[in-house]
Design an enzyme around this catalytic site. Structure first.
Site, PDB file in Angstrom:
ATOM      1  N   LEU A  24       0.849  -1.194   0.000  1.00  0.00           N
ATOM      2  CA  LEU A  24       0.000   0.000   0.000  1.00  0.00           C
ATOM      3  C   LEU A  24       0.883   1.241   0.000  1.00  0.00           C
ATOM      4  O   LEU A  24       1.669   1.460   0.924  1.00  0.00           O
ATOM      5  CB  LEU A  24      -0.918   0.001   1.233  1.00  0.00           C
ATOM      6  CG  LEU A  24      -1.827   1.215   1.398  1.00  0.00           C
ATOM      7  CD1 LEU A  24      -2.816   1.299   0.244  1.00  0.00           C
ATOM      8  CD2 LEU A  24      -2.569   1.154   2.723  1.00  0.00           C
ATOM      9  N   GLN A 100       8.295  -4.258  -2.616  1.00  0.00           N
ATOM     10  CA  GLN A 100       7.601  -4.230  -3.907  1.00  0.00           C
ATOM     11  C   GLN A 100       8.251  -3.172  -4.784  1.00  0.00           C
ATOM     12  O   GLN A 100       8.452  -2.038  -4.355  1.00  0.00           O
ATOM     13  CB  GLN A 100       6.122  -3.908  -3.699  1.00  0.00           C
ATOM     14  CG  GLN A 100       5.278  -4.030  -4.956  1.00  0.00           C
ATOM     15  CD  GLN A 100       3.832  -3.657  -4.707  1.00  0.00           C
ATOM     16  OE1 GLN A 100       3.486  -2.478  -4.764  1.00  0.00           O
ATOM     17  NE2 GLN A 100       2.992  -4.652  -4.419  1.00  0.00           N
ATOM     18  N   TYR A 170       0.122  -0.300 -14.305  1.00  0.00           N
ATOM     19  CA  TYR A 170       1.441   0.312 -14.398  1.00  0.00           C
ATOM     20  C   TYR A 170       2.186  -0.288 -15.600  1.00  0.00           C
ATOM     21  O   TYR A 170       1.614  -1.062 -16.367  1.00  0.00           O
ATOM     22  CB  TYR A 170       2.196   0.140 -13.076  1.00  0.00           C
ATOM     23  CG  TYR A 170       1.528   0.883 -11.943  1.00  0.00           C
ATOM     24  CD1 TYR A 170       1.643   2.263 -11.829  1.00  0.00           C
ATOM     25  CD2 TYR A 170       0.732   0.209 -11.014  1.00  0.00           C
ATOM     26  CE1 TYR A 170       1.000   2.957 -10.810  1.00  0.00           C
ATOM     27  CE2 TYR A 170       0.083   0.899  -9.999  1.00  0.00           C
ATOM     28  CZ  TYR A 170       0.220   2.266  -9.900  1.00  0.00           C
ATOM     29  OH  TYR A 170      -0.437   2.949  -8.902  1.00  0.00           O
TER      30      TYR A 170
END
Length: 365
Positions: A24, A100, A170
């Site tokens: 997040l 990430q 993305y």
């Protein structure tokens, strides 16, 4: 019978339970993507709260490719020492932490300035209205190298693995999406070609970090848009990544470069699921099918709310891990609460108001 509190091992990584904090973006990074005390505080709350593994919010891997403002970056070696302090802090709570990493392409809300915005093809982004330049084959090789360098920095900084963000519209997700990928070379057309860049990235990352370092992929189950990534094509990609050597597939869905997906509440953070067990765990059908096809673990994200729903998916469908996002924003100690025997559903009502607060904080806390 399996339980959500089983201790397991994933590619040598000890997991104290099957709960994963979903990645997040917090919008709290400092200048040049540096970690801040506020970021340390939020992640320490999560680690104290009992979750077995944390996947961080996405970090950008090239200085000129920043999808969002105040986003953490790992594009050069100067960030390694700060990240070492960060991973050491999380590890003291017996919690794993996965970094990430992502490329934004035309799904960017950071000021463009002199940045070059790249995409699979020169197609205007539906949500940002940015038209990228089609990336060259040489630049694809350079991009794969940037992923590898970022992953190696993560390893040197003490992260337990990396997750390559291939979802939500993305750059890598756009390569998989026929609407955005209109190339006629070996990186466009068939799903075998559209996914080729993912395999290039994986191979470079694996070469950099070695065989023992976990590499996850986060992938859309479907783009939920006309001429987007389909479920069958997504299953092909996930199976191919598993065969290649990826260590886990993190199942998500919804293309945030699609007005259709956003307007129809079909992105990864859906609203209106609070009082309906039927509506939660909304990517589960895909995850169930994928778990039948691959031998590596499937991580299910998206609307996981009730313990009994997750335990049924665990025992009947072999989905091994469950990622939780918004409920842990609302209650960082939710996993400890559940472990104590208080298995009431989370306080989170999936209103998404947290997305509009500094640090993505819950408005009801």
């Amino acid at each position: 019978m399996k339980t959500l509190f089983d201790k397991t091992v994933l590619k040598g990584m000890k997991m104290k339970n099957r709960f994963v904090r979903a990645g997040l973006y917090l919008a709290l990074a400092g200048e040049k993507g540096r970690l801040t005390p506020e970021i340390f505080k939020i992640y320490e709350e999560l680690a104290k709260g009992g979750v077995g593994t944390i996947i961080t919010g996405y970090s950008y891997i090239r200085e000129e490719d920043q999808p969002n403002t105040n986003m953490v970056g790992i594009y050069d070696d100067s960030s390694i020492e700060d990240f070492k302090k960060f991973t050491n802090m999380i590890h003291q709570y017996d919690t794993n932490v996965i970094l990430q990493i992502a490329s934004g392409g035309s799904l960017t809300y950071a000021p463009i300035g002199g940045r070059k915005i790249l995409g699979p093809s020169a197609v205007e982004n539906q949500t940002t209205k940015i038209t990228p330049r089609a990336v060259t084959k040489h630049e694809i090789k350079e991009l794969a190298k940037s992923y590898a360098e970022a992953a190696l920095r993560a390893k040197r900084a003490g992260f337990d693995g990396v997750e390559i963000h291939t979802a939500h519209g993305y750059l890598l997700s756009q390569f998989l999406c026929p609407y955005y990928n209109r190339r006629t070379d070996e990186y466009g057309g068939s799903i075998e070609n559209r996914s080729r860049i993912l395999f290039d990235v994986y191979n470079q990352v694996r070469k950099a970090v070695g065989e023992r370092f976990p590499i996850f992929f986060k992938i859309n189950s479907s783009d939920y848009m006309e001429n987007g990534l389909t479920i069958e094509d997504s299953l092909y990609v996930a199976e191919a990544l598993a065969k290649l050597g990826a260590d886990a597939i993190d199942v998500s869905g919804g293309n945030e470069s699609s007005t259709e997906a956003i307007e129809n509440n079909l992105t990864t953070a859906r609203t209106g699921i609070y009082n309906s067990t039927e509506k939660e765990s909304y990517f589960k059908d895909y995850a169930i099918e994928l778990a039948k096809r691959i031998s590596i673990p499937v991580i299910l994200v998206g609307g996981n709310r009730h313990i009994e729903v997750m335990e049924e998916l665990l025992n009947k469908n072999n989905i091994e891990y469950f990622a939780v996002g918004r409920p842990l924003t609302c209650e960082p100690d939710l996993i400890n609460r559940w472990a104590s025997g208080d298995i009431r559903k989370p306080k989170c009502i999936s209103c998404n108001k947290c997305y509009y607060t500094p640090g993505k904080r819950c408005i009801i806390r």
